[in-house]
Motif scaffolding. Sequence first.
Motif, PDB file in Angstrom:
ATOM      1  N   GLU A   7       0.810  -1.219   0.000  1.00  0.00           N
ATOM      2  CA  GLU A   7       0.000   0.000   0.000  1.00  0.00           C
ATOM      3  C   GLU A   7       0.842   1.269   0.000  1.00  0.00           C
ATOM      4  O   GLU A   7       0.371   2.328  -0.361  1.00  0.00           O
ATOM      5  CB  GLU A   7      -0.919   0.010   1.232  1.00  0.00           C
ATOM      6  CG  GLU A   7      -1.959  -1.105   1.231  1.00  0.00           C
ATOM      7  CD  GLU A   7      -2.961  -0.994   0.105  1.00  0.00           C
ATOM      8  OE1 GLU A   7      -3.108   0.110  -0.449  1.00  0.00           O
ATOM      9  OE2 GLU A   7      -3.569  -2.012  -0.233  1.00  0.00           O
ATOM     10  N   TRP A 131     -11.624   2.898 -12.828  1.00  0.00           N
ATOM     11  CA  TRP A 131     -10.430   3.277 -12.072  1.00  0.00           C
ATOM     12  C   TRP A 131     -10.621   4.645 -11.416  1.00  0.00           C
ATOM     13  O   TRP A 131     -10.349   4.837 -10.233  1.00  0.00           O
ATOM     14  CB  TRP A 131      -9.245   3.283 -13.026  1.00  0.00           C
ATOM     15  CG  TRP A 131      -7.887   3.486 -12.417  1.00  0.00           C
ATOM     16  CD1 TRP A 131      -7.590   3.799 -11.114  1.00  0.00           C
ATOM     17  CD2 TRP A 131      -6.636   3.375 -13.099  1.00  0.00           C
ATOM     18  NE1 TRP A 131      -6.238   3.903 -10.947  1.00  0.00           N
ATOM     19  CE2 TRP A 131      -5.621   3.646 -12.146  1.00  0.00           C
ATOM     20  CE3 TRP A 131      -6.262   3.086 -14.411  1.00  0.00           C
ATOM     21  CZ2 TRP A 131      -4.259   3.641 -12.476  1.00  0.00           C
ATOM     22  CZ3 TRP A 131      -4.914   3.072 -14.742  1.00  0.00           C
ATOM     23  CH2 TRP A 131      -3.934   3.343 -13.784  1.00  0.00           C
ATOM     24  N   LYS A 132     -11.104   5.605 -12.206  1.00  0.00           N
ATOM     25  CA  LYS A 132     -11.353   6.951 -11.696  1.00  0.00           C
ATOM     26  C   LYS A 132     -12.414   6.948 -10.606  1.00  0.00           C
ATOM     27  O   LYS A 132     -12.285   7.630  -9.570  1.00  0.00           O
ATOM     28  CB  LYS A 132     -11.795   7.843 -12.861  1.00  0.00           C
ATOM     29  CG  LYS A 132     -12.271   9.239 -12.472  1.00  0.00           C
ATOM     30  CD  LYS A 132     -11.139  10.110 -12.010  1.00  0.00           C
ATOM     31  CE  LYS A 132     -11.629  11.541 -11.815  1.00  0.00           C
ATOM     32  NZ  LYS A 132     -10.543  12.445 -11.327  1.00  0.00           N
ATOM     33  N   GLU A 135     -10.758   4.885  -7.409  1.00  0.00           N
ATOM     34  CA  GLU A 135      -9.548   5.453  -6.828  1.00  0.00           C
ATOM     35  C   GLU A 135      -9.597   6.977  -6.672  1.00  0.00           C
ATOM     36  O   GLU A 135      -8.809   7.545  -5.926  1.00  0.00           O
ATOM     37  CB  GLU A 135      -8.342   5.075  -7.687  1.00  0.00           C
ATOM     38  CG  GLU A 135      -8.049   3.592  -7.699  1.00  0.00           C
ATOM     39  CD  GLU A 135      -7.376   3.132  -6.425  1.00  0.00           C
ATOM     40  OE1 GLU A 135      -6.243   3.546  -6.148  1.00  0.00           O
ATOM     41  OE2 GLU A 135      -8.015   2.347  -5.696  1.00  0.00           O
ATOM     42  N   SER A 145      -0.276   1.021  -4.614  1.00  0.00           N
ATOM     43  CA  SER A 145      -1.155   0.053  -3.969  1.00  0.00           C
ATOM     44  C   SER A 145      -1.532  -1.070  -4.926  1.00  0.00           C
ATOM     45  O   SER A 145      -1.533  -0.907  -6.156  1.00  0.00           O
ATOM     46  CB  SER A 145      -2.428   0.744  -3.467  1.00  0.00           C
ATOM     47  OG  SER A 145      -3.275   1.080  -4.541  1.00  0.00           O
ATOM     48  N   ARG A 147      -4.456  -2.408  -5.425  1.00  0.00           N
ATOM     49  CA  ARG A 147      -5.682  -2.148  -6.173  1.00  0.00           C
ATOM     50  C   ARG A 147      -5.417  -1.245  -7.369  1.00  0.00           C
ATOM     51  O   ARG A 147      -5.924  -1.492  -8.480  1.00  0.00           O
ATOM     52  CB  ARG A 147      -6.718  -1.502  -5.246  1.00  0.00           C
ATOM     53  CG  ARG A 147      -8.097  -1.343  -5.897  1.00  0.00           C
ATOM     54  CD  ARG A 147      -9.135  -0.924  -4.884  1.00  0.00           C
ATOM     55  NE  ARG A 147      -8.855   0.398  -4.335  1.00  0.00           N
ATOM     56  CZ  ARG A 147      -9.601   0.979  -3.388  1.00  0.00           C
ATOM     57  NH1 ARG A 147     -10.632   0.325  -2.888  1.00  0.00           N
ATOM     58  NH2 ARG A 147      -9.293   2.174  -2.940  1.00  0.00           N
ATOM     59  N   THR A 148      -4.603  -0.201  -7.151  1.00  0.00           N
ATOM     60  CA  THR A 148      -4.244   0.681  -8.255  1.00  0.00           C
ATOM     61  C   THR A 148      -3.501  -0.084  -9.335  1.00  0.00           C
ATOM     62  O   THR A 148      -3.722   0.113 -10.534  1.00  0.00           O
ATOM     63  CB  THR A 148      -3.378   1.849  -7.753  1.00  0.00           C
ATOM     64  OG1 THR A 148      -4.107   2.587  -6.774  1.00  0.00           O
ATOM     65  CG2 THR A 148      -2.996   2.772  -8.897  1.00  0.00           C
TER      66      THR A 148
END
Length: 269
Positions: A7, A131-132, A135, A145, A147-148
């Motif tokens: 993270e 994504w936008k 995140e 991270s 997830r990103t």
Amino acid sequence: MTVKVAEHGPSKVPAVTLGFWIAKILATTLGETAGDTVSMSWLGETTAQAGQNGINGYLVGTGLFGLALALLVALQVRARTYRPALYWATIIASTTAGTTLADFADRSLGIGYAGGSLVLLVLVLGSLALWKLVEGRVSSTHVVSGRTELFYWMTITFSQTLGTALGDWAADDGGLGYLGGAALFGGAIAVVATLYFSTRVNRTALFWAAFILTRPLGATVGDFLDKPFSKGGLDLSRPVASLCLAVVLVAVVAIGARRGAEDAEQAAA
């Protein structure tokens, strides 16, 4: 495999420099020739000998490259820092998977290059929008991270697949041929570069536009190298062309990694 998500820490993607784009174009060209080697030269012939028309090689190739991509993405997420060899291996896997997946969608499913390109464009835009939404922002340089990073690689894979379809569409249905297609997409990349250096257009948008456009450039160059003379290519051996591209790519990545390490040492000093 259990994926441990990092993270915090340094970004796990390379700096976007001229060397990055040279490596990206080499990787996408390699993805085209390597993908064709497996799906058309090897698996295509195998399925044809089994009494089929050979087109299922695209699907089998997609499964093989997709499995390799999933494994490499998992390793990339587990990594704590940017690892050049791992990162570019993942890029190549996404490119080869994109090559066989686009060919399967365009040819096996019968929706053609235009239909395949439209579907894949929707997937790319949908990936960026999700994504936008999740995140709060879309980044091309600061990926830390897990997830990103998953969004990053999902968008990359869709963009690689879209680029393959666009390259085939321009070269075949568009009547431009491989060199004409390469000139078209090379010119489009030059326009994006001009916008980057002379305007304030959103940098993230320009990055993803260039990222998508380098794929059809690599696809048309790769096809030019290994397609028969009768189809406008040089008729080079696909495995040999892939090996030569891999050697040059390794050299470019190694030089970039060494310069990055030197810059880091100077900054620390």
